[in-house]
Design a protein around this motif. Structure first.
Motif, PDB file in Angstrom:
ATOM      1  N   PRO A 761       0.827  -1.215   0.000  1.00 44.29           N
ATOM      2  CA  PRO A 761       0.000   0.000   0.000  1.00 44.29           C
ATOM      3  C   PRO A 761       0.860   1.262   0.000  1.00 44.29           C
ATOM      4  O   PRO A 761       1.975   1.245   0.493  1.00 44.29           O
ATOM      5  CB  PRO A 761      -0.731  -0.118   1.342  1.00 44.29           C
ATOM      6  CG  PRO A 761       0.260  -0.812   2.238  1.00 44.29           C
ATOM      7  CD  PRO A 761       1.031  -1.748   1.349  1.00 44.29           C
ATOM      8  N   LEU A 762       0.319   2.334  -0.555  1.00 41.57           N
ATOM      9  CA  LEU A 762       0.954   3.639  -0.465  1.00 41.57           C
ATOM     10  C   LEU A 762      -0.111   4.659  -0.102  1.00 41.57           C
ATOM     11  O   LEU A 762      -1.181   4.659  -0.698  1.00 41.57           O
ATOM     12  CB  LEU A 762       1.588   4.042  -1.802  1.00 41.57           C
ATOM     13  CG  LEU A 762       2.857   3.322  -2.257  1.00 41.57           C
ATOM     14  CD1 LEU A 762       3.255   3.826  -3.637  1.00 41.57           C
ATOM     15  CD2 LEU A 762       3.994   3.514  -1.268  1.00 41.57           C
ATOM     16  N   ASP A 763       0.179   5.503   0.864  1.00 47.20           N
ATOM     17  CA  ASP A 763      -0.777   6.538   1.262  1.00 47.20           C
ATOM     18  C   ASP A 763      -0.071   7.880   1.226  1.00 47.20           C
ATOM     19  O   ASP A 763       0.700   8.215   2.128  1.00 47.20           O
ATOM     20  CB  ASP A 763      -1.299   6.225   2.668  1.00 47.20           C
ATOM     21  CG  ASP A 763      -2.373   7.225   3.109  1.00 47.20           C
ATOM     22  OD1 ASP A 763      -2.441   8.331   2.525  1.00 47.20           O
ATOM     23  OD2 ASP A 763      -3.129   6.894   4.039  1.00 47.20           O
ATOM     24  N   LYS A 764      -0.333   8.621   0.155  1.00 48.57           N
ATOM     25  CA  LYS A 764       0.368   9.890  -0.049  1.00 48.57           C
ATOM     26  C   LYS A 764       0.058  10.894   1.056  1.00 48.57           C
ATOM     27  O   LYS A 764       0.970  11.459   1.676  1.00 48.57           O
ATOM     28  CB  LYS A 764      -0.041  10.458  -1.418  1.00 48.57           C
ATOM     29  CG  LYS A 764       0.590  11.798  -1.747  1.00 48.57           C
ATOM     30  CD  LYS A 764       0.156  12.294  -3.124  1.00 48.57           C
ATOM     31  CE  LYS A 764       0.656  13.721  -3.337  1.00 48.57           C
ATOM     32  NZ  LYS A 764       0.279  14.285  -4.628  1.00 48.57           N
ATOM     33  N   ALA A 765      -1.226  11.101   1.339  1.00 48.82           N
ATOM     34  CA  ALA A 765      -1.596  12.082   2.365  1.00 48.82           C
ATOM     35  C   ALA A 765      -1.095  11.637   3.737  1.00 48.82           C
ATOM     36  O   ALA A 765      -0.650  12.454   4.556  1.00 48.82           O
ATOM     37  CB  ALA A 765      -3.116  12.267   2.379  1.00 48.82           C
ATOM     38  N   GLY A 766      -1.165  10.333   3.981  1.00 52.48           N
ATOM     39  CA  GLY A 766      -0.699   9.810   5.262  1.00 52.48           C
ATOM     40  C   GLY A 766       0.797  10.055   5.454  1.00 52.48           C
ATOM     41  O   GLY A 766       1.260  10.349   6.560  1.00 52.48           O
ATOM     42  N   ALA A 767       1.568   9.932   4.351  1.00 49.91           N
ATOM     43  CA  ALA A 767       3.012  10.149   4.448  1.00 49.91           C
ATOM     44  C   ALA A 767       3.310  11.585   4.856  1.00 49.91           C
ATOM     45  O   ALA A 767       4.189  11.841   5.691  1.00 49.91           O
ATOM     46  CB  ALA A 767       3.674   9.829   3.109  1.00 49.91           C
ATOM     47  N   VAL A 768       2.567  12.530   4.271  1.00 49.88           N
ATOM     48  CA  VAL A 768       2.791  13.936   4.620  1.00 49.88           C
ATOM     49  C   VAL A 768       2.455  14.153   6.097  1.00 49.88           C
ATOM     50  O   VAL A 768       3.218  14.786   6.840  1.00 49.88           O
ATOM     51  CB  VAL A 768       1.943  14.863   3.720  1.00 49.88           C
ATOM     52  CG1 VAL A 768       2.055  16.316   4.180  1.00 49.88           C
ATOM     53  CG2 VAL A 768       2.388  14.730   2.263  1.00 49.88           C
ATOM     54  N   ALA A 769       1.324  13.589   6.539  1.00 51.23           N
ATOM     55  CA  ALA A 769       0.918  13.762   7.937  1.00 51.23           C
ATOM     56  C   ALA A 769       1.957  13.155   8.884  1.00 51.23           C
ATOM     57  O   ALA A 769       2.322  13.744   9.908  1.00 51.23           O
ATOM     58  CB  ALA A 769      -0.451  13.114   8.161  1.00 51.23           C
ATOM     59  N   LEU A 770       2.456  11.999   8.516  1.00 48.00           N
ATOM     60  CA  LEU A 770       3.445  11.318   9.351  1.00 48.00           C
ATOM     61  C   LEU A 770       4.739  12.136   9.441  1.00 48.00           C
ATOM     62  O   LEU A 770       5.319  12.326  10.521  1.00 48.00           O
ATOM     63  CB  LEU A 770       3.728   9.940   8.743  1.00 48.00           C
ATOM     64  CG  LEU A 770       4.611   9.007   9.532  1.00 48.00           C
ATOM     65  CD1 LEU A 770       3.951   8.650  10.853  1.00 48.00           C
ATOM     66  CD2 LEU A 770       4.857   7.730   8.716  1.00 48.00           C
ATOM     67  N   LEU A 771       5.193  12.639   8.302  1.00 45.60           N
ATOM     68  CA  LEU A 771       6.422  13.436   8.287  1.00 45.60           C
ATOM     69  C   LEU A 771       6.221  14.745   9.051  1.00 45.60           C
ATOM     70  O   LEU A 771       7.145  15.242   9.699  1.00 45.60           O
ATOM     71  CB  LEU A 771       6.871  13.700   6.848  1.00 45.60           C
ATOM     72  CG  LEU A 771       7.438  12.469   6.128  1.00 45.60           C
ATOM     73  CD1 LEU A 771       7.513  12.686   4.625  1.00 45.60           C
ATOM     74  CD2 LEU A 771       8.821  12.101   6.681  1.00 45.60           C
ATOM     75  N   ASP A 772       5.003  15.287   8.994  1.00 41.04           N
ATOM     76  CA  ASP A 772       4.728  16.503   9.757  1.00 41.04           C
ATOM     77  C   ASP A 772       4.883  16.249  11.255  1.00 41.04           C
ATOM     78  O   ASP A 772       5.419  17.087  11.984  1.00 41.04           O
ATOM     79  CB  ASP A 772       3.315  17.026   9.453  1.00 41.04           C
ATOM     80  CG  ASP A 772       3.289  17.822   8.146  1.00 41.04           C
ATOM     81  OD1 ASP A 772       4.377  18.290   7.723  1.00 41.04           O
ATOM     82  OD2 ASP A 772       2.206  17.966   7.559  1.00 41.04           O
ATOM     83  N   VAL A 773       4.388  15.097  11.702  1.00 40.81           N
ATOM     84  CA  VAL A 773       4.527  14.759  13.123  1.00 40.81           C
ATOM     85  C   VAL A 773       6.012  14.718  13.489  1.00 40.81           C
ATOM     86  O   VAL A 773       6.467  15.350  14.444  1.00 40.81           O
ATOM     87  CB  VAL A 773       3.879  13.387  13.432  1.00 40.81           C
ATOM     88  CG1 VAL A 773       4.202  12.942  14.853  1.00 40.81           C
ATOM     89  CG2 VAL A 773       2.369  13.437  13.208  1.00 40.81           C
ATOM     90  N   LEU A 774       6.769  14.002  12.696  1.00 38.97           N
ATOM     91  CA  LEU A 774       8.196  13.840  12.988  1.00 38.97           C
ATOM     92  C   LEU A 774       8.919  15.185  12.936  1.00 38.97           C
ATOM     93  O   LEU A 774       9.677  15.543  13.855  1.00 38.97           O
ATOM     94  CB  LEU A 774       8.783  12.864  11.965  1.00 38.97           C
ATOM     95  CG  LEU A 774      10.213  12.405  12.168  1.00 38.97           C
ATOM     96  CD1 LEU A 774      10.338  11.594  13.451  1.00 38.97           C
ATOM     97  CD2 LEU A 774      10.658  11.538  10.994  1.00 38.97           C
ATOM     98  N   LEU A 775       8.657  15.955  11.888  1.00 38.83           N
ATOM     99  CA  LEU A 775       9.379  17.220  11.706  1.00 38.83           C
ATOM    100  C   LEU A 775       8.985  18.261  12.737  1.00 38.83           C
ATOM    101  O   LEU A 775       9.748  19.178  13.014  1.00 38.83           O
ATOM    102  CB  LEU A 775       9.162  17.743  10.280  1.00 38.83           C
ATOM    103  CG  LEU A 775       9.999  17.018   9.222  1.00 38.83           C
ATOM    104  CD1 LEU A 775       9.475  17.296   7.815  1.00 38.83           C
ATOM    105  CD2 LEU A 775      11.478  17.415   9.325  1.00 38.83           C
TER     106      LEU A 775
END
Ligand code: ZN
Ligand code: ZN
Length: 789
Positions: A761-775
């Protein structure tokens, strides 16, 4: 230089207007994403240093060089005084004078009685072709200095002459490793008179190859010391981040950087160009961008029609032919006389053919040329107006080197980078500052990789037994590796040190150009003809029984793969589908070497064991790509001990960000793909040098974890560089995903051509949200992004 054919007079090209015209062709709106004009730069001159031999000055004068640029004088002066120096300036800035002045002067000044050898210079180039070009230009000076190449093409007599009389010997690291160092006794008189070691185009030594070359140079210094020589190293590099640090890692010495470029430059216009999305559907219904090569063919035809002298760089040889043909076809529609003004240039032309091409270009009979890479080109194409680049060539240095092919000297030039459908190119055409600002990409390699170091310690021991005191010379890992080699019976400990007692040649233990693993030969069934080879590590995924293999435009079907014999039998056949392997990957953390705490998140660098097993392959109809079948495979698991960078995000942070548990695997996977795609922005690797694994809950961390690992045993330094540049790297990753114009992910952002899970699976919006949490927890301190320690 041979006398150039007369150049046909041409009107100067108004670059800015030209780009306007290209971009305003109907249907091309939005393709030109940025246009940057770098102003003209005046030359900064310096006088000849007083020590330079008068005949050398006179010889250079005959070639039209009557004074130096400041960087040449500074670097040459440093080298003359015995300071190791790296000159890191632009293409065509005359870096070779930095080493030729001291080397040629020393050869003549220190020549002994009765014509005995003067102070000697060893010149190392990454390719044979470059060494031959250098020799040619040295001989054209018609100075009394005994220069010769020594490589796989040299005859026995030539080698004997080089050993006995050579004052300026041009070779390559492979020849050093396999022949000159193991046979150093025969080279004793040359090595004993060695005053300079020149390492040209040293930015090529990166990754595993860079680590090998670092040890070849340590072996060289050790052998020189045996004969009483301690040569001064002069390195020439394209501009990269931290040239002194890289040069020092490469040679093991303190190296002075000279990077203030004093050469003049005409106005350089760099355009960034993004091909449009097409109506085709790719994997999982993703939109697909028009191929960079098709776009370049159009632009090449436009420029040739306007009589703009243009060179188009295309990655593959097949692509070169295709671009030249497509451009010629387009031109035929305009005027039947035009197609003959475009040609393809592939490597391997005879000198006469090269001269003929050069002359045709100068006369203006030929206006457009499609070619592979700058190094391979090897022809003199000065006086071009424009360069088209189909896809980012991997490093900024290579990009500027290619752009530098246009408008040599003070002439104005246009470079147009056309993006390929991948995250890095897409990011670059929307973030010109990454190409124009201070370089952040560092030339990365890891000399402490035990898999690389081990064979060189064996080779060194065969050259001269290793003593305890010498281990430091090979870096902090050497003591452990020597102990291991001794235990394994490869080295034998005696009172005077470690000895190589095996009947084999120790230098044969490793091939410095190979990334490890025996390559698999592709053999045509019936005839036994070897059609090609694939890297051992990649063979499971591309050369398994039933795989469809495309080689130089021909389609083959793999019949059998024999892993013991390293042979795959293939037959020419086009079944009308392509194949892609499905792979199961697992990763275990063996140990953390360093970490950073980002609030509740953690960023780590350390050692991992990655296991891969190719379990089946899918057949996809061609064209179209829909899956028409899946076949199981029975291949063994491969394991890889290597270095990785990884990051974890705890569950409560994810919950607080509103990421449903269901999105997690796709979010981590998408972030992993894009992070791999963008690492080459910070480390000089390509995405095939690294791999990744992501999991919503990893057994070792108990949390969502995303890994990016080196693809070579022991690590190549890429993951480490990613760790050092973590904040900037993850920010760029987030940007690349968020800014992509697709809805649910495409090859320009989160899809990867090397995914073992069919990009699912790939979730584009989820990846952005996840990276936002980390960053949101990233340190604001910029020191976190400082290049290599
Ligand atoms: Zn996209
Ligand atoms: Zn994947």
């Amino acid at each position: 230089m041979t006398t150039p054919a007369p150049t046909a007079p041409r009107r100067p090209v108004a670059v800015a207007e030209l780009v306007e015209r290209l971009a305003s062709v109907p249907g091309r709106a939005g393709r030109l994403t940025h246009l940057e004009v770098l102003p003209r730069r005046a030359a900064d001159h310096a006088a000849w240093p007083t020590w330079v031999d008068d005949d050398v000055i006179e010889a250079l004068g005959r070639r039209g060089i009557d004074r130096l640029f400041t960087h040449q004088a500074r670097a040459a002066d440093a080298a003359w005084q015995g300071t190791h120096v790296v000159v890191a300036t632009g293409t065509a800035s005359g870096k070779s004078l930095a080493y030729q002045l001291p080397a040629l002067t020393a050869a003549r000044a220190f020549r002994g009685e009765r014509g005995r050898r003067g102070a000697a210079t060893l010149y190392l180039a990454p390719t044979k072709a470059l060494a031959h070009d250098q020799l040619e230009s040295l001989l054209e000076l018609r100075l009394d200095v005994r220069a010769t190449t020594c490589d796989g093409d040299s005859s026995r007599d030539e080698r004997d002459w080089a050993r006995a009389f050579g004052e300026y010997v041009l070779t390559n690291p492979d020849m050093m490793h396999r022949s000159i160092l193991p046979g150093h006794q025969r080279w004793a008189s040359f090595l004993g008179s060695l005053q300079y070691v020149v390492i040209d185009e040293c930015h090529h030594y990166r990754g595993i190859f860079g680590a090998h070359v670092a040890h070849v140079l340590r072996r060289l210094r050790r052998v020189c010391a045996l004969y009483g020589a301690a040569p001064t190293f002069v390195l020439a590099s394209a501009t990269t981040a931290e040239p002194a640090l890289t040069a020092s890692r490469l040679t093991g010495l303190d190296v002075l950087p000279v990077d203030d470029d004093g050469s003049p430059r005409g106005e350089v216009t760099l355009g960034l160009w993004e091909p449009p999305l097409t109506s085709h559907e790719g994997e999982n219904g993703a939109p697909v961008r028009r191929a960079a090569s098709s776009e370049v063919a159009d632009l090449l035809a436009d420029l040739v029609a306007e009589d703009v002298h243009t060179l188009a760089f295309v990655r593959s040889r097949a692509g070169v032919e295709q671009v030249a043909r497509a451009a010629a076809d387009l031109l035929a529609e305009v005027d039947p006389s035009l197609p003959s003004r475009v040609a393809a240039y592939r490597g391997g032309y005879l000198p006469e053919e090269r001269r003929a091409l050069e002359a045709a270009l100068r006369r203006g009979d030929l206006v457009g040329l499609a070619a592979t890479s700058a190094l391979e080109l090897g022809i003199d194409v000065s006086g071009l107006d424009a360069v088209l680049i189909a896809g980012f060539p991997g490093t900024r240095a290579a990009l500027w080197q290619q752009v530098g092919r246009a408008g040599r000297g003070a002439q104005d030039a246009l470079g147009l980078l056309v993006a390929r459908d991948d995250p890095l190119d897409t990011y670059l055409v929307h973030h010109p500052e990454a190409l124009l600002g201070r370089p952040v990409e560092a030339q990365v390699f890891d000399p402490d990789n035990p898999h690389v170091l081990g064979p060189h310690l064996c080779a060194a021991a065969q050259e001269q037994p290793l003593t305890v005191d010498e281990l430091d010379h090979f870096g902090p890992a050497a003591a452990d590796v020597v102990a291991w080699l001794t235990e394994a019976g490869l080295l034998r400990r005696r009172s005077r040190g470690w000895f190589w007692t095996d009947p084999r040649r120790a230098a044969d233990l490793t091939d410095i150009r190979s990334a490890g693993g025996s390559p698999v030969s592709l053999v045509e069934s019936g005839t036994g003809r070897v059609v090609g080879t694939v890297d051992g590590a990649r063979s499971h995924g591309t050369a398994h029984a039933g795989a469809v293999y495309v080689h130089q435009g021909e389609t083959w079907l793999v019949e059998t793969l024999d892993l013991d014999e390293h042979v795959a039998t293939i037959s020419m056949s086009d079944p009308g589908y392509s194949t892609s392997a499905r792979e199961v990957t697992d990763i275990a953390i063996l140990g953390e070497r360093d970490h950073q705490t980002w609030g509740p998140c953690r960023v780590s660098f350390g050692d991992v064991e990655v296991s891969h097993q190719v379990v089946s392959f899918l057949k996809r109809r061609r064209p179209g790509g829909e899956v028409i079948g899946e076949e199981p495979l029975d291949l063994p698991t491969r394991t890889l001990h290597t270095a990785a960078v990884w990051w974890t995000v705890p569950d409560d942070e994810i919950a607080a960000a509103g990421l449903a548990a269901l999105d997690l695997p796709g979010a981590g996977h998408a972030a992993e793909h894009c992070a791999i795609g963008l690492l080459p922005l910070f480390a000089t690797c390509d995405r095939w040098d690294i791999g990744g694994v992501s999991t919503a809950r990893h057994a070792n961390t108990g949390e969502l974890t995303v890994f990016v690992h080196d693809g070579h045993p022991g690590g190549a330094g890429f993951a480490e560089r990613g760790y050092r540049a973590m904040t900037a790297w993850l920010r760029a990753t987030r940007e690349a995903i968020a800014c992509c114009e697709c809805d649910d992910g495409c090859p320009s952002c989160v899809q990867s051509p090397k995914c073992g899970n069919q990009n699912n699976p790939l979730d584009k919006a989820g990846a952005v949200a996840l990276l936002d949490v980390l960053l949101s927890h990233a340190p604001s301190d910029e020191h976190a992004d400082s290049p290599l320690e």
